[in-house]
Design a protein around this motif. Structure first.
Motif, short mmCIF file in Angstrom:
data_model
loop_
_atom_site.label_atom_id
_atom_site.label_comp_id
_atom_site.label_asym_id
_atom_site.label_seq_id
_atom_site.Cartn_x
_atom_site.Cartn_y
_atom_site.Cartn_z
N ASP A 271 0.83 -1.20 0.00
CA ASP A 271 0.00 0.00 0.00
C ASP A 271 0.87 1.26 0.00
O ASP A 271 0.55 2.23 -0.69
N GLN A 272 1.94 1.25 0.75
CA GLN A 272 2.83 2.42 0.78
C GLN A 272 3.53 2.62 -0.55
O GLN A 272 3.73 3.76 -1.00
N GLN A 273 3.89 1.53 -1.21
CA GLN A 273 4.49 1.65 -2.55
C GLN A 273 3.52 2.29 -3.53
O GLN A 273 3.88 3.16 -4.32
N TYR B 223 8.70 -4.97 -4.83
CA TYR B 223 8.49 -3.83 -5.71
C TYR B 223 8.01 -4.28 -7.09
O TYR B 223 8.76 -4.28 -8.05
N ALA B 224 6.77 -4.70 -7.20
CA ALA B 224 6.19 -5.00 -8.51
C ALA B 224 5.70 -3.70 -9.16
O ALA B 224 5.45 -2.70 -8.48
N GLU B 225 5.55 -3.76 -10.47
CA GLU B 225 5.18 -2.56 -11.22
C GLU B 225 3.82 -1.99 -10.79
O GLU B 225 2.89 -2.74 -10.50
N TYR C 156 9.79 1.45 -10.13
CA TYR C 156 8.71 0.47 -10.34
C TYR C 156 7.42 1.10 -10.86
O TYR C 156 6.42 0.41 -11.04
N VAL C 157 7.46 2.40 -11.14
CA VAL C 157 6.26 3.12 -11.58
C VAL C 157 6.26 3.27 -13.10
O VAL C 157 7.19 3.84 -13.68
#
Length: 327
Positions: free
Chosen positions: A64-66, A104-106, A122-123
């Motif tokens: 969620d933070q990512q 860290y998935a896209e 990752y964005v």
């Protein structure tokens, strides 16, 4: 500003309860820009996850933070789409495994055409003139399911994954084939070949990757064109079940049967019970595992031809079938 006038840890935690903020927000809250980035140096209490986006703690961020960090990077009006949106909208089939906490998935984010934010870490950012009307889930703005599915499918390279992804919401009544097809037509032309082929199968009633493979194989059997996912009723109109593949002229059913394509043991139990009802009603029934369809096509074709001949040799029972609603 003197150190004594800086916001306290409690102040920061209350203002940013999710532990993520932009550097600009922190400056507006009372920190100097120099202080913000100094606190992100090795050994400091904060860390920078993306350009201008700060984690207000050390250690690994949650998923969620990512995602929140990605949204803050992209700014107001952005919408999460693709795999992340599909997962948050409840889909599971065809998607890559969910990242473990801290993975860290896209994150695929849609931006208005007027906004310029580069892809970073990752964005994945995508500018579009067709910003969708977002739906809210868990505090995040997401693309509607048909848009999220097609944005994800355009980036996939395995037919089976695309088939599972696009068939999942149709099977569960979350969207229709027509809505998916409309999104495919309206969207980018990039990466539409596989989704287009899968949607053609969905229109014909095919509802899984295994059935997609079976449908391609069927063309080499020389047998009549079947109905896919047809609803079969007895002479009184009572529903016996939905047949994966139905030969109406001889009342024959072919099931693509394997636990790998069932979502739960209860689904498998229902499949077994359906087979028993079909057999009791006089249907000539055969089942094949998806693995055999892939690895022994000649053997499967021979079995289907023999089963069809057996069905044709006996009187057809008074059963009625209707094709799947592909709308």
């Amino acid at each position: 500003m003197t150190r004594s006038l800086l916001p306290t840890h409690s102040d920061v935690r209350a203002a940013f309860p999710h532990g993520v903020a932009t550097a600009r927000e922190l400056v507006a809250f009372g920190f100097s820009e120099r202080t913000v980035y100094k606190r992100c140096l090795d050994g400091g209490p904060w860390q920078r996850i993306l350009p201008g986006v700060i984690l207000l703690f050390t250690g690994r961020p949650t998923r969620d933070q990512q995602v929140l960090a990605a949204v803050l990077l992209c700014g107001p009006g952005c919408v999460v789409t693709g795999v992340e949106a599909c997962r948050r909208l409840g889909l599971r089939r065809g998607l890559p495994p969910a990242p473990v906490d801290g993975g860290y998935a896209e994150v695929h984010v849609l931006l208005p055409d007027s906004r310029q934010v580069r892809c970073c870490s990752y964005v994945k950012t995508e500018r579009t003139g067709r910003m969708p009307t977002a739906v809210s889930r868990g505090g995040f703005l997401l693309a509607p399911l048909p848009r999220a599915c097609l944005d994800a499918a355009r980036c996939m390279t395995r037919r089976g994954d695309v088939a599972e992804l696009l068939s999942d919401p149709v099977q569960r009544g979350l969207c229709t084939v027509a809505e998916l097809a409309s999104e495919l037509t309206a969207g980018s032309r990039r990466g539409i070949a596989l989704p287009g082929q899968v949607l053609a199968g969905l229109r014909a009633g095919v509802r899984s990757a295994a059935e997609q493979e079976a449908r391609r194989m069927w063309r080499g059997t020389g047998l009549p064109e079947p109905m896919w996912n047809a609803t079969v009723r007895d002479a009184r109109g009572a529903v016996l079940g939905v047949a994966d593949c139905w030969l109406d002229d001889v009342a024959m059913a072919w099931e693509i049967e394997s636990g790998e394509w069932h979502m739960s043991p209860a689904d498998h139990d229902r499949t077994v019970e359906r087979a028993a009802r079909f057999t009791a009603a006089g249907v000539v029934y055969t089942a094949t595992k998806p693995r055999r369809v892939r690895l022994d096509r000649a053997g499967v074709v021979a079995t289907l031809r023999a089963t069809y001949a057996q069905a044709k040799a006996r009187p057809r029972p008074p059963l009625h079938a209707t094709p799947a609603d592909a709308g």
